[in-house]
Write an enzyme that holds these catalytic residues in place. Structure first.
Site, PDB file in Angstrom:
ATOM      1  CD  GLU A  72      -1.511   5.436  -6.848  1.00 38.80           C
ATOM      2  OE1 GLU A  72      -1.630   6.632  -6.564  1.00 38.80           O
ATOM      3  OE2 GLU A  72      -2.430   4.604  -6.679  1.00 38.80           O
ATOM      4  CD  GLU A  92      -5.235   6.281 -10.883  1.00 38.77           C
ATOM      5  OE1 GLU A  92      -4.801   5.406 -10.118  1.00 38.77           O
ATOM      6  OE2 GLU A  92      -4.564   6.733 -11.844  1.00 38.77           O
TER       7      GLU A  92
END
Length: 250
Positions: A72, A92
């Site tokens: 990210e 995730e």
């Protein structure tokens, strides 16, 4: 990192910023020892916003396994240079979560909706080579020893060409009818492959929203999805299984 970026921004002798990590890998995701504890300041979304809004070009040098929050962070940079063999991903979902710092909004803007659906719902990392034509990587370097040198060279070329800073937050995804069919197709795939898991099903909501809203408006909406009670319960069970496997292997 925020302090370094702010200092470099106000330093007239600095024309471009390179984010580099020491060791065997770029940022490889969350520290599992922090699971279950309040997040430390500054929180990652704030750091990513500072990177995105910086008035000087920021280039990430990627190597090793660039996962989760590390990926990210790389996506929030204006450019990305990677060494061959680097793996990138948002795993995730394998812990019962969805990317919480903007991955659901950053990746589709850079690599497209279909790539984002594939990577985020599966949690499986991809090699730099397989992402070469997606816009995720700007330059691939074969020699790891030359990564920093080639990144600096790339940065200088950006300045020479006087390119505008390519902020991910400014990329707009046009809404197309075929996206509705694409989301429907992936929902069906997820329902069959990941029966009983809440996070993969919840992912279609923030991914759909990136077709309708500016990035800054989506931060709170993405957080609402992340804090969904069912996801948190599923996450707790996944983390317990993950830590149990780590203990068995130690």
């Amino acid at each position: 990192m925020v302090e370094c970026i702010e200092r470099a921004t106000t330093d007239n002798s600095v024309t471009c910023i390179v984010i580099k990590c020491d060791g065997r890998t770029f940022i490889a995701g969350a520290d599992i020892s922090e699971f279950g504890h309040p997040p430390l300041e500054p929180q990652l979304p704030y750091v990513l916003e500072k990177i995105d809004q910086c008035t000087k070009p920021i280039v990430a040098t990627l190597f090793g396994t660039v996962l989760g929050g590390g990926f990210e962070l790389a996506l929030s940079c204006h450019y990305r240079v990677a060494v061959s063999g680097t793996k990138l991903g948002l795993p995730e979902v394998t812990l019962g979560l969805i990317p919480g710092a903007g991955g659901t909004q950053l990746l589709p803007r850079i690599g497209g909706i279909e790539l984002a659906l594939e990577m985020i719902t599966s949690g499986k990392p991809k090699s730099v080579q397989s992402l070469s034509d997606t816009g995720v990587i700007d330059l691939t370097v074969d020699d790891s020893a030359a990564l920093l040198e080639r990144t600096i060279e790339f940065s200088r070329n950006v300045l020479v060409q006087q390119k505008n800073i390519r902020r991910t937050s400014k990329i707009v995804i046009a809404h197309h009818q075929e996206y509705a069919q694409l989301f429907s197709l992936w929902r069906s795939k997820i329902a069959k492959k990941m029966r009983g898991q809440q996070a993969p099903n919840m992912l279609s909501t923030p991914l759909k929203m990136c077709c309708h809203y500016h990035l800054n408006k989506l931060c709170k909406k993405n957080e609402d999805c992340l804090m969904n009670v069912e996801i948190l319960l599923n996450h707790t069970l996944c983390v317990m299984l993950f830590l149990l496997n780590v203990w068995r292997l130690s």
